[in-house]
Scaffold this motif. Structure first.
Motif, PDB file in Angstrom:
ATOM      1  N   ASP A   9      35.287   5.236  26.764  1.00  0.00           N
ATOM      2  CA  ASP A   9      34.625   6.263  25.952  1.00  0.00           C
ATOM      3  C   ASP A   9      35.632   6.984  25.054  1.00  0.00           C
ATOM      4  O   ASP A   9      35.386   7.197  23.864  1.00  0.00           O
ATOM      5  CB  ASP A   9      33.929   7.285  26.850  1.00  0.00           C
ATOM      6  N   ALA A  10      36.756   7.353  25.642  1.00  0.00           N
ATOM      7  CA  ALA A  10      37.770   8.083  24.872  1.00  0.00           C
ATOM      8  C   ALA A  10      38.309   7.217  23.737  1.00  0.00           C
ATOM      9  O   ALA A  10      38.503   7.697  22.617  1.00  0.00           O
ATOM     10  CB  ALA A  10      38.901   8.526  25.792  1.00  0.00           C
ATOM     11  N   VAL A  11      38.532   5.940  24.027  1.00  0.00           N
ATOM     12  CA  VAL A  11      39.086   5.071  22.982  1.00  0.00           C
ATOM     13  C   VAL A  11      38.059   4.851  21.878  1.00  0.00           C
ATOM     14  O   VAL A  11      38.396   4.837  20.686  1.00  0.00           O
ATOM     15  CB  VAL A  11      39.555   3.728  23.585  1.00  0.00           C
ATOM     16  N   ARG A  12      36.798   4.732  22.261  1.00  0.00           N
ATOM     17  CA  ARG A  12      35.765   4.586  21.223  1.00  0.00           C
ATOM     18  C   ARG A  12      35.709   5.824  20.331  1.00  0.00           C
ATOM     19  O   ARG A  12      35.591   5.723  19.105  1.00  0.00           O
ATOM     20  CB  ARG A  12      34.389   4.375  21.873  1.00  0.00           C
ATOM     21  N   GLN A  13      35.783   6.980  20.967  1.00  0.00           N
ATOM     22  CA  GLN A  13      35.727   8.214  20.173  1.00  0.00           C
ATOM     23  C   GLN A  13      36.922   8.314  19.227  1.00  0.00           C
ATOM     24  O   GLN A  13      36.783   8.714  18.069  1.00  0.00           O
ATOM     25  CB  GLN A  13      35.676   9.422  21.114  1.00  0.00           C
ATOM     26  N   GLU A  14      38.086   7.927  19.728  1.00  0.00           N
ATOM     27  CA  GLU A  14      39.282   7.975  18.869  1.00  0.00           C
ATOM     28  C   GLU A  14      39.153   6.996  17.703  1.00  0.00           C
ATOM     29  O   GLU A  14      39.541   7.318  16.575  1.00  0.00           O
ATOM     30  CB  GLU A  14      40.522   7.647  19.709  1.00  0.00           C
ATOM     31  N   ARG A  15      38.643   5.830  18.005  1.00  0.00           N
ATOM     32  CA  ARG A  15      38.495   4.847  16.916  1.00  0.00           C
ATOM     33  C   ARG A  15      37.490   5.336  15.865  1.00  0.00           C
ATOM     34  O   ARG A  15      37.724   5.178  14.666  1.00  0.00           O
ATOM     35  CB  ARG A  15      38.060   3.493  17.483  1.00  0.00           C
ATOM     36  N   LEU A  16      36.404   5.889  16.342  1.00  0.00           N
ATOM     37  CA  LEU A  16      35.412   6.369  15.379  1.00  0.00           C
ATOM     38  C   LEU A  16      36.005   7.479  14.516  1.00  0.00           C
ATOM     39  O   LEU A  16      35.780   7.507  13.292  1.00  0.00           O
ATOM     40  CB  LEU A  16      34.169   6.873  16.109  1.00  0.00           C
ATOM     41  N   ALA A  31      37.996   9.038   9.185  1.00  0.00           N
ATOM     42  CA  ALA A  31      39.124   9.505   8.370  1.00  0.00           C
ATOM     43  C   ALA A  31      39.529   8.467   7.324  1.00  0.00           C
ATOM     44  O   ALA A  31      39.905   8.813   6.199  1.00  0.00           O
ATOM     45  CB  ALA A  31      40.310   9.844   9.275  1.00  0.00           C
ATOM     46  N   LEU A  32      39.437   7.195   7.694  1.00  0.00           N
ATOM     47  CA  LEU A  32      39.821   6.123   6.760  1.00  0.00           C
ATOM     48  C   LEU A  32      38.745   5.858   5.711  1.00  0.00           C
ATOM     49  O   LEU A  32      39.029   5.251   4.682  1.00  0.00           O
ATOM     50  CB  LEU A  32      40.065   4.817   7.546  1.00  0.00           C
ATOM     51  N   GLY A  33      37.516   6.261   6.005  1.00  0.00           N
ATOM     52  CA  GLY A  33      36.423   5.958   5.099  1.00  0.00           C
ATOM     53  C   GLY A  33      35.675   4.691   5.475  1.00  0.00           C
ATOM     54  O   GLY A  33      34.821   4.219   4.719  1.00  0.00           O
ATOM     55  N   ILE A  34      35.988   4.145   6.637  1.00  0.00           N
ATOM     56  CA  ILE A  34      35.268   2.959   7.117  1.00  0.00           C
ATOM     57  C   ILE A  34      33.834   3.336   7.491  1.00  0.00           C
ATOM     58  O   ILE A  34      32.889   2.586   7.243  1.00  0.00           O
ATOM     59  CB  ILE A  34      35.988   2.348   8.335  1.00  0.00           C
ATOM     60  N   GLN A  35      33.685   4.494   8.104  1.00  0.00           N
ATOM     61  CA  GLN A  35      32.365   5.014   8.446  1.00  0.00           C
ATOM     62  C   GLN A  35      32.202   6.390   7.809  1.00  0.00           C
ATOM     63  O   GLN A  35      33.179   7.129   7.664  1.00  0.00           O
ATOM     64  CB  GLN A  35      32.190   5.137   9.971  1.00  0.00           C
ATOM     65  N   PRO A  36      30.983   6.737   7.455  1.00  0.00           N
ATOM     66  CA  PRO A  36      30.762   8.060   6.851  1.00  0.00           C
ATOM     67  C   PRO A  36      30.833   9.156   7.915  1.00  0.00           C
ATOM     68  O   PRO A  36      30.579   8.910   9.096  1.00  0.00           O
ATOM     69  CB  PRO A  36      29.352   7.950   6.269  1.00  0.00           C
ATOM     70  N   PRO A  37      31.162  10.369   7.477  1.00  0.00           N
ATOM     71  CA  PRO A  37      31.155  11.494   8.420  1.00  0.00           C
ATOM     72  C   PRO A  37      29.781  11.622   9.070  1.00  0.00           C
ATOM     73  O   PRO A  37      28.753  11.360   8.446  1.00  0.00           O
ATOM     74  CB  PRO A  37      31.468  12.705   7.535  1.00  0.00           C
ATOM     75  N   VAL A  63      41.329 -10.686  -6.680  1.00  0.00           N
ATOM     76  CA  VAL A  63      40.857  -9.384  -6.219  1.00  0.00           C
ATOM     77  C   VAL A  63      41.396  -8.331  -7.199  1.00  0.00           C
ATOM     78  O   VAL A  63      42.599  -8.059  -7.234  1.00  0.00           O
ATOM     79  CB  VAL A  63      41.327  -9.063  -4.788  1.00  0.00           C
ATOM     80  N   GLU A  64      40.502  -7.799  -7.966  1.00  0.00           N
ATOM     81  CA  GLU A  64      40.933  -6.839  -8.991  1.00  0.00           C
ATOM     82  C   GLU A  64      40.453  -5.432  -8.684  1.00  0.00           C
ATOM     83  O   GLU A  64      40.589  -4.526  -9.504  1.00  0.00           O
ATOM     84  CB  GLU A  64      40.424  -7.300 -10.359  1.00  0.00           C
ATOM     85  N   ARG A  65      39.884  -5.255  -7.549  1.00  0.00           N
ATOM     86  CA  ARG A  65      39.499  -3.903  -7.119  1.00  0.00           C
ATOM     87  C   ARG A  65      40.759  -3.136  -6.715  1.00  0.00           C
ATOM     88  O   ARG A  65      41.804  -3.736  -6.446  1.00  0.00           O
ATOM     89  CB  ARG A  65      38.521  -3.989  -5.943  1.00  0.00           C
ATOM     90  N   PRO A  66      40.655  -1.812  -6.678  1.00  0.00           N
ATOM     91  CA  PRO A  66      41.850  -1.021  -6.328  1.00  0.00           C
ATOM     92  C   PRO A  66      42.416  -1.445  -4.975  1.00  0.00           C
ATOM     93  O   PRO A  66      41.680  -1.699  -4.024  1.00  0.00           O
ATOM     94  CB  PRO A  66      41.306   0.413  -6.277  1.00  0.00           C
ATOM     95  N   LYS A  67      43.724  -1.509  -4.919  1.00  0.00           N
ATOM     96  CA  LYS A  67      44.376  -1.901  -3.672  1.00  0.00           C
ATOM     97  C   LYS A  67      44.029  -0.906  -2.571  1.00  0.00           C
ATOM     98  O   LYS A  67      44.078   0.294  -2.779  1.00  0.00           O
ATOM     99  CB  LYS A  67      45.890  -1.956  -3.855  1.00  0.00           C
ATOM    100  N   GLY A  68      43.689  -1.423  -1.436  1.00  0.00           N
ATOM    101  CA  GLY A  68      43.384  -0.570  -0.294  1.00  0.00           C
ATOM    102  C   GLY A  68      41.997   0.031  -0.315  1.00  0.00           C
ATOM    103  O   GLY A  68      41.671   0.847   0.551  1.00  0.00           O
ATOM    104  N   SER A  69      41.183  -0.377  -1.268  1.00  0.00           N
ATOM    105  CA  SER A  69      39.853   0.216  -1.369  1.00  0.00           C
ATOM    106  C   SER A  69      38.914  -0.353  -0.297  1.00  0.00           C
ATOM    107  O   SER A  69      39.218  -1.350   0.358  1.00  0.00           O
ATOM    108  CB  SER A  69      39.261  -0.007  -2.759  1.00  0.00           C
ATOM    109  N   ILE A  70      37.805   0.338  -0.147  1.00  0.00           N
ATOM    110  CA  ILE A  70      36.805  -0.048   0.854  1.00  0.00           C
ATOM    111  C   ILE A  70      35.481  -0.266   0.144  1.00  0.00           C
ATOM    112  O   ILE A  70      35.071   0.551  -0.680  1.00  0.00           O
ATOM    113  CB  ILE A  70      36.665   1.047   1.923  1.00  0.00           C
ATOM    114  N   ASN A  71      34.835  -1.359   0.477  1.00  0.00           N
ATOM    115  CA  ASN A  71      33.555  -1.682  -0.145  1.00  0.00           C
ATOM    116  C   ASN A  71      32.488  -1.783   0.943  1.00  0.00           C
ATOM    117  O   ASN A  71      32.735  -2.326   2.009  1.00  0.00           O
ATOM    118  CB  ASN A  71      33.672  -3.019  -0.902  1.00  0.00           C
TER     119      ASN A  71
END
Lengths: 331, 610
Positions: free
Chosen positions: B268-275, B280-286, B432-440
């Protein structure tokens, strides 16, 4: 697929491991004899052990006397047992152990003193010994089951101290006694060197115990004063698991020094080597058995140390946590 | 060859080639010989490296929120683009079949896993259990277009001579044909098939190389393949199909102890930390919520230290598997940099399905007295914790850690919940011409890779092969999306659909319709809005019957179009009888096991009266 059984069934292994480790730990220190292999493995703090050691020894020295003073042309036969209690604990985050060991038994044989040969025998209790051991190099103390799970000795060194109390059976009219009528003890550095993986069934260790025995004076050795110089002893064991519960050890020992002087007449210091073989078997999660034989090898000279013997040890170990878990599981 | 021809001539030849293909006179060979436009006029075509992590979870790379150290994969992510709405299938060979054919599983031969073909699917085209010959493969087409084609690692698409990598378009290969096995030797799982089958360059191996360790050897072999042809001017296509981190977690000793005790905190703790990191990274929305902890998985804070340590060690090993794989991927990347090929190499990285929460070993060897149990007793019984990772040990991390790997999603491999089919995707390199490090966050699918790479390589997909029509590609090329000309390869009306083991799902826009066996599902259609509820916690089927009807219509269309035959038997058909009854995941319930010792006010303490 679900955790309830399959995952949690992993649990028994650690209780088993803990007790097995406990049974083979340094709780047992037959200080009066050569220390068997695998007696220095550290284990879970709070463990208890009751060792019972049985030995049948023949030779030209009194096995109750750790100085192994040679009596030329003598032939002793001894049956001895050592019972004790040991408890492990954590001290400064290091594995530590305190124990008390009580030798008992009987010895008989021909003894020659000042040119006279006597047929003598003795029986009763020997000098009890207090023992303290603490790990100084190696993994930290095993304070809980996860620590036990993760324990691997690697290269570990302990500091060992023994002190014998001169209260055993002693008859000043004869040289052959169980008690030694003097203070004595030793300092040692038990070394465990793990060779390869630490997996039951595949463990291999090289174990060394360099130790120095120090002896007080016996001021009434058949009415005379006996002084004994310090003796250096090196025990070595190459051990290997044969299965998860059966192991074997090639044993060696070197005795050096320990020159006895009786009323100013000096004897010869020891410089002897002994070899042996030990088999160990975990009977169950509480009880461990070892069987061994050892013998000196360079013992042809009349004044050389000559000793051989069979040894059987039983160690019963327990820890409240593990015993409680077992009770719950058996409900 | 094609790049050396004038554009007008190439165009003419292409038309001629297409005509020949349509007429079926000369078949595939002639068709492939027809030149095609390359990605950029006059530009050197890129090398292509597909890196597949077997059972790697959505959140197992650092760039997707993991605490696992994957610096080399993360470097690819920082130089490329991460995709958060990328879908595979729910199990391995169906995903691989779509990757290499671009065709739906029910057409390409993997309508079901070979190991689970149902009685009503036997002898039915599309359900052969291997990649059938109706389809053309990606390496086949790239090879014909002038690419060197290399494969290392797990194949799992057929073992017969006409089905092995060398027969399906790979010029060089070092392949494990089975779905899994020992990482140290040729030991496999069952008494009936005790030995893994390997091929090297189209020959069945009688032994493995000295010092074999799967992840290392695959990398060594691939580097050797690349070097052998380096400098001849031809680009290469490399399919790096790592066995890692699939169980059993076999691992060199030095990789097993890098995180001792790190997972004792529990899943549970590791899942919460990953989320938290994903947000923070923008992988998932707040505001994203975690999926329920599976009802049969205990709350780790209620476990004893020994249980936490034992179960935590499984995750330590899995982490080691991931980090070791990343290390060897780093070796490959470093080598490409060293020989000057890195900048012209397109990398595509993803996992083949959800993380593995099923107990494969128990399925195989769980019954004492059975043939496979006896086989396991001899070959797979190194159960001591210190033996975990050695030959003869079989460790898998179970449903609790699989959920961690699939943070924040629900369920895992084998199921069509998001945790079974959504995976992390990294695309990095030329084109790949999208901004480096971007998320789609565009909706993507593994079957898109074939049309994407064919377009990048300048290869046309034939309409027929040897006089027979070739199944249509179901994917959409990412080319415009990668170049920044489109936000995603799909619009809101496009849909994706899945069926495996009888579990089925449809996604269109933000909506997902799902049918799964009990108790993971309801054996009825469930409806989720993934934009608001990516963890699939709230079934909206009762609230939105109109949406259910509309999406069931999509499902019916998918069934008709793609030859879907629901299996008469399924690996999950009796699961409801094996698991505890499903109950809600209510944190803190029951209070009995959570309430701590009451401590009275010190000024009210008293000794007992005499």
């Amino acid at each position: 697929m679900h955790i309830n059984d399959a995952q949690m069934k992993q649990a028994p292994w650690w209780s088993w491991l803990a007790v097995i480790t406990l049974l083979t730990m340094g709780a047992l220190r037959p200080a009066l004899a050569q220390t068997p292999a695998r007696f220095y493995w550290d284990t879970l703090s709070g463990s208890n052990a009751v060792p019972l050691i049985f030995e049948s020894i023949n030779g030209n020295t009194n096995p109750f006397d750790p100085a192994h003073i040679v009596t030329p042309n003598a032939d002793f036969s001894a049956t001895m047992a050592i019972a004790g209690y040991a408890r492990t604990f954590s001290l400064f985050d290091r594995s530590a152990m305190a124990a008390i060991l009580l030798p008992m038994g009987r010895i008989s044989g021909d003894v020659t003193v000042a040119g006279r040969t006597f047929r003598q025998s003795a029986s009763g209790f020997g000098d009890p010994m207090l023992e303290f051991n603490i790990n100084v190099l190696g993994p930290p103390a095993q304070k809980n089951i996860p620590d036990v799970m993760r324990y691997e000795p690697g290269f570990s060194v302990d500091l060992l101290a023994d002190l014998a109390l001169p209260i055993g059976e002693y008859n000043s009219k004869q040289p052959l006694n169980l008690g030694q009528n003097r203070w004595y003890g030793r300092f040692g550095l038990p070394v465990i060197w793990q060779l390869g993986p630490w997996v039951p069934g595949r463990r291999t260790t090289l174990e060394l115990l360099p130790a120095v025995w120090l002896f007080g004076d016996n001021n009434n050795f058949v009415g005379q004063t006996m002084k004994t110089a310090p003796m250096f002893q090196l025990d070595a064991h190459l051990t290997r698991d044969l299965t998860e519960t059966l192991w074997a050890s090639l044993d060696g020992a070197w005795f050096s020094g320990g020159k006895a002087t009786i009323n100013g007449v000096a004897g010869k210091p020891l410089n002897n080597i002994g070899v042996g073989l030990t088999l160990g078997y975990a009977i169950n999660s509480n009880l461990n058995l070892t069987l061994g034989y050892k013998s000196t090898i360079n013992d042809n000279a009349p004044d050389a140390l000559r000793m051989d013997g069979f040894m059987a040890t039983l160690v019963y170990g327990w820890h409240p946590l593990i015993e409680g878990s077992r009770r719950l599981k058996s409900e | 060859m094609t790049t050396l021809l004038p554009r007008s001539l190439r165009s003419t030849l292409r038309k001629a080639g297409n005509l020949i293909c349509a007429l079926g006179f000369f078949g595939l060979a002639v068709c492939l010989a027809a030149p095609a436009d390359t990605a950029g006029s006059g530009a050197r075509r890129p090398n292509i490296v597909i890196i597949l992590g077997d059972d790697m979870g959505f959140s197992d790379m650092g760039s997707f929120g993991s605490e696992i150290r994957t610096p080399n994969l993360d470097a690819l992510a920082s130089e490329g683009v991460r995709f958060t709405n990328f879908y595979t299938h729910a199990s391995c060979s169906p995903t691989r079949s779509m990757l290499l054919s671009g065709v739906d599983t029910h057409v390409n031969g993997l309508g079901n896993m070979d190991e689970w073909t149902a009685p009503n699917q036997r002898q039915v085209p599309g359900y052969e259990g291997y990649l059938n010959h109706q389809v053309l493969t990606l390496p086949q087409l790239l090879k014909g277009a002038g690419y060197h084609t290399y494969m290392v690692g797990k194949w799992h698409l057929g073992k017969a001579p006409e089905l092995i990598p060398a027969a399906r378009g790979f010029e060089r290969d070092f392949s494990l044909l089975d779905g899994a096995g020992s990482y140290w030797d040729m030991t496999n799982f069952t008494g009936a098939a005790p030995q893994s089958v390997f091929t090297e360059d189209g020959r069945y191996l009688t032994a493995l190389p000295k010092d074999y360790y799967a992840t290392k050897t695959y990398t060594d072999k691939l580097i050797g393949f690349i070097d052998a042809n380096h400098g001849d001017g031809k680009p290469f296509f490399a399919y790096v199909s790592h066995q890692a981190p699939h169980d059993p977690y076999h691992l060199p000793r030095e990789w097993r102890t890098r995180h001792v005790g790190a997972y004792d905190k529990g899943w549970d703790a590791v899942r919460q930390e990953r989320l938290a990191r994903q947000i923070a990274l923008g992988i998932q929305p707040p505001g994203t919520a975690l999926a329920e902890r599976m009802w049969f998985v205990p709350d780790p804070i209620t476990l004893a230290p020994a249980a936490k340590a034992t179960l935590g060690k499984k995750m330590e090993l899995y982490t080691g598997m991931m980090e070791n794989m990343d290390f060897h991927i780093g070796r490959l990347i470093d080598h490409l940099k060293k020989i000057g090929e890195y900048d012209n190499t397109l990398f595509i990285v993803f996992g083949d399905n959800g993380a593995e929460g099923n107990d494969l070993f128990k399925m195989i060897a769980g019954s004492p007295g059975s043939r496979d149990f006896l086989f396991a007793a001899i070959k797979w019984s190194q159960t001591h914790l210190n033996a975990w990772g050695d030959p003869g040990s079989y460790v898998s991390y179970g449903p609790m850690w699989a959920q961690v790997s699939m943070t924040p999603f629900s369920q895992y491999k084998g199921w069509v919940a998001e945790g079974g089919i959504r995976n992390a995707l990294i695309v990095s390199g030329p084109t790949v011409e999208r901004p480096k490090g971007s998320i789609n966050h565009g909706l993507m699918h593994v079957a898109d890779i074939m049309p994407t790479l064919l377009e990048i390589a300048g290869v046309d997909y034939p309409t027929s092969n040897a006089g027979r029509p070739v199944p249509k590609l179901i994917g959409r090329s990412w080319r415009r999306m990668l170049s920044g000309q489109a936000p995603a390869p799909r619009g809101t009306q496009d849909y994706l659909a899945w069926e495996i083991f009888g579990n089925r799902a449809v996604r269109q826009g933000d909506w997902k319709l799902r049918w799964q066996y009990k108790p993971f599902g309801k054996a009825a259609w469930e409806l989720f809005n993934l934009a608001a509820d990516p963890a699939e916690r709230k079934d909206l089927a009762a609230e939105r019957p109109d949406k259910v009807r509309q999406m069931v219509g999509l499902w019916d269309s998918y069934v008709r179009t793609n030859n879907v035959i629901l299996p008469s038997r399924s690996t999950f058909e009796t699961l409801e009888d094996q698991l505890p009854p499903r109950v809600p995941d209510d944190p803190g319930y029951p209070p009995l096991i959570y309430k701590r010792q009451f401590v009275p006010p010190t000024d009210m303490l008293a000794d007992p009266k005499p």
